[in-house]
Motif scaffolding. Structure first.
Motif, PDB file in Angstrom:
ATOM      1  N   ALA A   1       0.820  -1.216   0.000  1.00 26.86           N
ATOM      2  CA  ALA A   1       0.000   0.000   0.000  1.00 26.86           C
ATOM      3  C   ALA A   1       0.849   1.259   0.000  1.00 26.86           C
ATOM      4  N   GLY A   2       2.119   1.169   0.421  1.00 25.92           N
ATOM      5  CA  GLY A   2       2.938   2.360   0.532  1.00 25.92           C
ATOM      6  C   GLY A   2       3.614   2.781  -0.748  1.00 25.92           C
ATOM      7  N   ASN A   3       3.742   1.891  -1.739  1.00 25.46           N
ATOM      8  CA  ASN A   3       4.409   2.293  -2.978  1.00 25.46           C
ATOM      9  C   ASN A   3       3.379   2.586  -4.066  1.00 25.46           C
ATOM     10  N   ALA A   4       3.882   3.056  -5.219  1.00 20.77           N
ATOM     11  CA  ALA A   4       2.975   3.504  -6.276  1.00 20.77           C
ATOM     12  C   ALA A   4       2.112   2.372  -6.811  1.00 20.77           C
ATOM     13  N   LYS A   5       2.752   1.208  -7.043  1.00 24.93           N
ATOM     14  CA  LYS A   5       1.996   0.086  -7.585  1.00 24.93           C
ATOM     15  C   LYS A   5       0.910  -0.361  -6.610  1.00 24.93           C
ATOM     16  N   GLY A   6       1.256  -0.374  -5.332  1.00 22.57           N
ATOM     17  CA  GLY A   6       0.286  -0.773  -4.327  1.00 22.57           C
ATOM     18  C   GLY A   6      -0.856   0.208  -4.217  1.00 22.57           C
ATOM     19  N   LYS A   7      -0.553   1.514  -4.344  1.00 21.43           N
ATOM     20  CA  LYS A   7      -1.604   2.527  -4.255  1.00 21.43           C
ATOM     21  C   LYS A   7      -2.604   2.399  -5.403  1.00 21.43           C
ATOM     22  N   VAL A   8      -2.100   2.135  -6.618  1.00 22.82           N
ATOM     23  CA  VAL A   8      -2.997   1.967  -7.767  1.00 22.82           C
ATOM     24  C   VAL A   8      -3.895   0.746  -7.565  1.00 22.82           C
ATOM     25  N   ARG A   9      -3.268  -0.355  -7.135  1.00 18.24           N
ATOM     26  CA  ARG A   9      -4.040  -1.583  -6.905  1.00 18.24           C
ATOM     27  C   ARG A   9      -5.100  -1.360  -5.818  1.00 18.24           C
ATOM     28  N   LEU A  10      -4.728  -0.656  -4.769  1.00 21.92           N
ATOM     29  CA  LEU A  10      -5.658  -0.406  -3.671  1.00 21.92           C
ATOM     30  C   LEU A  10      -6.804   0.493  -4.131  1.00 21.92           C
ATOM     31  N   ALA A  11      -6.504   1.507  -4.936  1.00 22.40           N
ATOM     32  CA  ALA A  11      -7.544   2.422  -5.418  1.00 22.40           C
ATOM     33  C   ALA A  11      -8.547   1.686  -6.299  1.00 22.40           C
ATOM     34  N   VAL A  12      -8.031   0.846  -7.196  1.00 19.87           N
ATOM     35  CA  VAL A  12      -8.920   0.074  -8.068  1.00 19.87           C
ATOM     36  C   VAL A  12      -9.778  -0.879  -7.234  1.00 19.87           C
ATOM     37  N   GLY A  13      -9.150  -1.516  -6.240  1.00 21.14           N
ATOM     38  CA  GLY A  13      -9.883  -2.451  -5.394  1.00 21.14           C
ATOM     39  C   GLY A  13     -10.992  -1.781  -4.612  1.00 21.14           C
ATOM     40  N   VAL A  14     -10.714  -0.622  -4.030  1.00 18.02           N
ATOM     41  CA  VAL A  14     -11.727   0.102  -3.263  1.00 18.02           C
ATOM     42  C   VAL A  14     -12.875   0.533  -4.171  1.00 18.02           C
ATOM     43  N   ALA A  15     -12.545   1.018  -5.377  1.00 23.90           N
ATOM     44  CA  ALA A  15     -13.588   1.458  -6.313  1.00 23.90           C
ATOM     45  C   ALA A  15     -14.497   0.292  -6.706  1.00 23.90           C
ATOM     46  N   LEU A  16     -13.887  -0.861  -7.014  1.00 20.75           N
ATOM     47  CA  LEU A  16     -14.692  -2.025  -7.386  1.00 20.75           C
ATOM     48  C   LEU A  16     -15.528  -2.520  -6.214  1.00 20.75           C
ATOM     49  N   THR A  17     -14.952  -2.509  -5.023  1.00 23.56           N
ATOM     50  CA  THR A  17     -15.684  -2.996  -3.844  1.00 23.56           C
ATOM     51  C   THR A  17     -16.901  -2.129  -3.566  1.00 23.56           C
ATOM     52  N   VAL A  18     -16.701  -0.812  -3.545  1.00 23.06           N
ATOM     53  CA  VAL A  18     -17.812   0.103  -3.247  1.00 23.06           C
ATOM     54  C   VAL A  18     -18.866   0.058  -4.361  1.00 23.06           C
ATOM     55  N   GLY A  19     -18.408   0.168  -5.611  1.00 23.53           N
ATOM     56  CA  GLY A  19     -19.357   0.157  -6.728  1.00 23.53           C
ATOM     57  C   GLY A  19     -20.120  -1.155  -6.820  1.00 23.53           C
ATOM     58  N   GLY A  20     -19.390  -2.277  -6.688  1.00 24.12           N
ATOM     59  CA  GLY A  20     -20.045  -3.575  -6.748  1.00 24.12           C
ATOM     60  C   GLY A  20     -21.031  -3.768  -5.611  1.00 24.12           C
ATOM     61  N   ALA A  21     -20.674  -3.290  -4.407  1.00 23.39           N
ATOM     62  CA  ALA A  21     -21.579  -3.426  -3.259  1.00 23.39           C
ATOM     63  C   ALA A  21     -22.866  -2.650  -3.481  1.00 23.39           C
ATOM     64  N   VAL A  22     -22.774  -1.477  -4.082  1.00 21.69           N
ATOM     65  CA  VAL A  22     -23.972  -0.674  -4.366  1.00 21.69           C
ATOM     66  C   VAL A  22     -24.874  -1.403  -5.364  1.00 21.69           C
ATOM     67  N   VAL A  23     -24.258  -1.940  -6.420  1.00 20.19           N
ATOM     68  CA  VAL A  23     -25.046  -2.666  -7.429  1.00 20.19           C
ATOM     69  C   VAL A  23     -25.672  -3.918  -6.818  1.00 20.19           C
ATOM     70  N   LEU A  24     -24.900  -4.628  -5.978  1.00 18.84           N
ATOM     71  CA  LEU A  24     -25.410  -5.832  -5.324  1.00 18.84           C
ATOM     72  C   LEU A  24     -26.595  -5.500  -4.416  1.00 18.84           C
ATOM     73  N   ALA A  25     -26.466  -4.427  -3.645  1.00 20.80           N
ATOM     74  CA  ALA A  25     -27.564  -4.026  -2.770  1.00 20.80           C
ATOM     75  C   ALA A  25     -28.797  -3.633  -3.576  1.00 20.80           C
ATOM     76  N   LEU A  26     -28.592  -2.959  -4.699  1.00 21.66           N
ATOM     77  CA  LEU A  26     -29.711  -2.580  -5.558  1.00 21.66           C
ATOM     78  C   LEU A  26     -30.421  -3.820  -6.103  1.00 21.66           C
ATOM     79  N   GLY A  27     -29.633  -4.828  -6.514  1.00 23.11           N
ATOM     80  CA  GLY A  27     -30.225  -6.070  -7.011  1.00 23.11           C
ATOM     81  C   GLY A  27     -30.990  -6.803  -5.936  1.00 23.11           C
ATOM     82  N   ALA A  28     -30.471  -6.774  -4.698  1.00 24.74           N
ATOM     83  CA  ALA A  28     -31.160  -7.452  -3.594  1.00 24.74           C
ATOM     84  C   ALA A  28     -32.463  -6.750  -3.249  1.00 24.74           C
ATOM     85  N   VAL A  29     -32.438  -5.419  -3.209  1.00 27.38           N
ATOM     86  CA  VAL A  29     -33.648  -4.655  -2.870  1.00 27.38           C
ATOM     87  C   VAL A  29     -34.725  -4.836  -3.935  1.00 27.38           C
ATOM     88  N   SER A  30     -34.309  -4.839  -5.211  1.00 25.30           N
ATOM     89  CA  SER A  30     -35.273  -4.981  -6.308  1.00 25.30           C
ATOM     90  C   SER A  30     -35.563  -6.434  -6.650  1.00 25.30           C
TER      91      SER A  30
END
Length: 830
Positions: free
Chosen positions: A391-420
């Motif tokens: 997480a402290g180097n450049a490669k780790g920061k990019v990987r972490l940013a992509v992971g957080v974006a996918l986790t948050v976005g996917g969780a929102v879509v998953l919750a929307l699918g569950a509610v509907s």
């Protein structure tokens, strides 16, 4: 390769299992088609051409005449089939009757006796054995119209002599039912008013006839006769067409299996990449020395990729051979069974090619990043390991940013699918969020391992060292745990989803069925059930209570005349809803009746009753036996009356709750035989629940078995990581031994490391799987049932225990290897 051969064993095992799984999956599709071909194609294996009907005009006698009059056509067989009732002196039943083919087109396999002539019939071996029939016996056949008792067949049926016993047809349209074969005129006579179904027209080519020319001539002749949409195929083409109609052009089983094969490939890629990363880190000095004496970066990279290529080729070949051997064994077992003897093994070249190519590419691509890492540093700087993606180097920061974006976005879509309650929305959301969590693994796996590692402190020095060593290389620890986490998450997801679905389905059943079992109102002889039916039912194990529900009057419900049933006080316990009560002023009505009062009429008078609405939507109107006596219980109407079928007695049964699905379905068969009813006349919540749970149990067993491959590959990765770690820390381990650490303490330290990694991965996987399973069930079932999370804690604890024990077993060989090395020899290792 010779110097580091032991280090490639785990890589080879992971690739071998994944390739074997993928190849076997592709072989399942081809073998299924080949087996169906053996089954379906057996019906026209001796024909040169087969004519089948189109969607517009069914085949009939003019079509047969058109075929016979076509030039180049030899013998013709119009394959006809009808449904008949058959009986002996003591029992009756129903079956399929088919006409026999002329010489040359005959496809019956005679086991005893001879083929039927005039006034004769042949039957399949299974029916003959079950009914105690043999060549020379007499059997009565009649059109299959209504219920026919055995004694009635003697008067209404046609007596035929059994000429011979034939092998049962494996045609899917006829399998599993009694099969009879006789001459064409008898089929016409016994098929009843509608006549027999003309299934196909099979033909031989005349001497010197050309199949292509005759096909063209047949198409023209059939079009002229009004059958332009009829199809003319060779026997092979017809087999393929029927197989395609069964699979709908796609094989869903193969699609599902391929999904699990992709999971196994993903886990294998993680294991391979992790292993090569460690190998490169261990050989940094060696590679740096090669750079110093003249090797350039390209040569170093190519040497690493060449190693991966050799491992991939060898492991892929073994994996493909293993898959072929496994499928051959399964097919051999199926061929030994009487009902699946038509099973066939098919090894399509594409399955072999795909397995080899995917295995090799998987290994090489997984090694690509480590190979690049080996060339990224200068010779002198290579004295230290390559920088990890933290997480402290450049490669780790990019990987972490992509992971957080996918986790948050996917969780929102998953919750929307569950509610509907939309699975098509929830599924991609779940996949994206899970991928994001895997990319962020270095953020939470090492801290969790450290936290759990505190539990190992009571083990003394080995425990403290294990906690530190397990997270010494966070990237490697995360990659190893991730491989196991994938498999455990999917297993836990299936378990939780299945358990939650069962709970939701039970609640839905309560609204559909008022009782556990409801037995049909008429016996096979056409007689209404009587009070003896309840006594008969109570003779079977698993029956808690049984009662005959009889007519109590009638009422007008929303303008329609409806039968009303009466319940004695003790019969209320038969209802699933034990809170319902009946008194002299109430009537139980189904859910959604929207009535406040209901007037019930009997033979002596009428009474207005207050409506009590039940949860069940299929409950008939119920009054207490006291009210029925007050208004006068009417007699059963005459059979020709329109009220007859709404007034027939019903047998309600309550079953023991501890009966499993198989026992309950067996109980239904026993009840049907004892009460002289068909099995389909026995319905209710218990039957539906048993059938549903049976499907879930089988699917869960299959899916868990398939996912076990991914878990096994991941555990190979745990053992591999530990083995490489032992080799990497040879001098350190020897120094610890020299300072007083015993062999058993060294083995304990390595065992605790493996347990920590496997336990944390399993724990995270169980939590994620429980969440995904619940949301998946909500997305799939939420539209028609109330879904409440139901976590199978005992099953998840069992998964956790298995993972910990497996991690412990994975440490045995590396620990023994480390303990065998003497401190002096280990300190001398460079």
């Amino acid at each position: 390769m010779r110097q580091h051969a032991r280090r490639f064993i785990a890589v080879g095992l992971a690739v071998m299992m994944a390739v074997g799984f993928l190849t076997a999956t592709l072989m399942v599709n081809a073998s299924t088609e080949a087996s169906l071909g053996n089954s379906i194609g057996a019906g026209f294996r001796n024909a040169d051409l087969v004519v089948t009907e189109g969607p517009e005009a069914p085949l009939d006698s003019p079509a047969v005449d058109a075929v016979k009059s076509t030039d180049g056509v030899g013998a013709v067989y119009a394959q006809e089939m009808g449904w008949i009732a058959f009986g002996t002196s003591t029992e009756s039943g129903y079956g399929a009757l088919q006409n026999t083919a002329p010489a040359g087109l005959d496809n019956l396999e005679l086991l005893s006796g001879k083929l039927p002539g005039d006034g004769e019939v042949a039957l399949d071996a299974g029916t003959a054995e079950k009914r105690g029939l043999a060549a020379g016996d007499t059997i009565e056949l009649a059109p299959a119209g209504g219920l026919v008792a055995a004694e009635d067949l003697a008067a209404a049926g046609t007596g035929l002599t059994v000429s011979g016993i034939v092998k049962a047809s494996k045609d899917p349209f006829m399998m599993g039912q009694p099969q009879f074969f006789t001459g064409g005129e008898l089929v016409q006579h016994l098929a009843g008013e509608g006549g027999p179904q003309l299934r196909s027209i099979q033909l031989d080519l005349a001497a010197g006839g050309d199949a292509t020319a005759v096909k063209s001539a047949l198409a023209g002749a059939l079009a002229d006769a009004g059958f332009a949409d009829a199809t003319v195929n060779t026997a092979e083409e017809q087999t393929k067409a029927v197989v395609a109609s069964f699979t709908g052009g796609t094989d869903q089983l193969t699609v599902v299996l391929l999904a699990f094969a992709l999971v196994a490939l993903l886990v294998s890629a993680l294991v391979v990449a992790n292993t090569f990363s460690v190998l490169i880190a261990q050989r940094t000095r060696e590679l740096a020395l090669l750079r110093c004496i003249g090797a350039d970066r390209k040569q170093i990279r190519n040497s690493v990729l060449a190693e991966a290529l050799l491992v991939g080729v060898g492991a892929s070949i073994v994996g493909v051979l293993g898959a072929v051997g496994l499928m051959a064994g399964i097919v051999a077992v199926l061929q030994a069974q009487p009902d699946t003897e038509f099973a066939a093994l098919a090894v399509p070249p594409v399955a072999v090619a795909v397995g080899l190519v995917v295995g090799i590419l998987l290994t090489v691509l997984a090694a690509l990043a480590p190979a690049r890492a080996a060339t990224r540093v200068a010779p002198l700087a290579a004295l230290r390991p390559a920088d990890e993606a933290r997480a402290g180097n450049a490669k780790g920061k990019v990987r972490l940013a992509v992971g957080v974006a996918l986790t948050v976005g996917g969780a929102v879509v998953l919750a929307l699918g569950a509610v509907s309650a939309n699975l098509l929305i929830a599924l991609p959301g779940g996949m994206l969020s899970f991928i994001g969590l895997l990319l962020c693994a270095t953020l939470f796996v090492p801290p969790l391992v450290t936290a759990v590692g505190a539990l190992a402190k009571p083990a003394g020095v080995p425990g403290k060292l294990a906690a530190v060593n397990a997270v010494r290389n966070p990237g490697r620890t995360s990659a190893t745990a991730t491989a196991l986490l994938i498999g455990v998450t999917l297993v836990a997801m299936m378990m939780t989803g299945a358990q939650t679905s069962r709970t939701a389905f039970d609640g839905q059943l309560g609204a559909e069925y008022p009782v556990d079992l409801s037995v049909g109102d008429l016996t096979l002889e056409g007689q209404p059930l009587d009070v003896s039916a309840a006594a008969t039912a109570m003779n079977y194990d698993g029956i808690a209570a049984a009662g005959l529900i009889t007519n109590g009057g009638h009422a007008e419900v929303h303008g329609a005349r409806t039968g009303v049933y009466q319940l004695a006080p003790e019969q209320l316990d038969l209802l699933q809803d034990k809170t319902l009560v009946l008194d002299g002023n109430t009537v139980l009505m189904p859910q959604g009746s929207e009535l406040k009062t209901l007037t019930v009429t009997g033979s002596k008078g009428s009474k207005e009753l207050t409506v009590v609405e039940a949860d069940s939507r299929t409950l008939p109107p119920l009054i207490s036996s006291a009210v029925a006596a007050e208004i006068g219980v009417p007699k059963l109407p005459a059979a020709e009356s329109e009220d007859y079928y709404t007034s027939l007695p019903q047998l309600w049964v309550s079953v023991d709750r501890d009966l499993d699905a198989w026992a309950l379905l067996d109980l239904r068969s026993q009840l049907a035989a004892g009460l002289d009813v068909n099995e389909y006349q026995i319905s209710g919540a218990a039957v539906e629940r048993a059938a549903f749970n049976q499907v879930i149990d089988v699917l869960l067993l299959v899916v868990t078995g398939l996912l076990a491959v991914a878990v096994l590959i991941a555990l190979v990765g745990v053992a591999n990581t530990l083995s490489l770690s032992v080799l990497e820390r040879t001098q350190e381990s020897s120094l610890l031994r020299a300072l007083g650490l015993t062999k058993s303490q060294l083995r304990g330290m390595l065992a605790l490391e493996a347990v920590l990694i496997a336990g944390v991965a399993a724990l995270i996987g169980a939590v994620l799987g429980a969440v995904y399973g619940w949301l998946g069930a909500q997305s799939a079932l939420g539209a028609f049932a109330a879904v409440v999370p139901d976590v199978p804690w005992l099953q998840l604890l069992a998964v956790l225990a298995v993972a910990v024990v497996a991690g412990l077993l994975a440490s045995v060989m590396p620990a023994r290897r480390a303990a065998r090395l003497s401190p002096v020899e280990g300190l001398a290792t460079v």
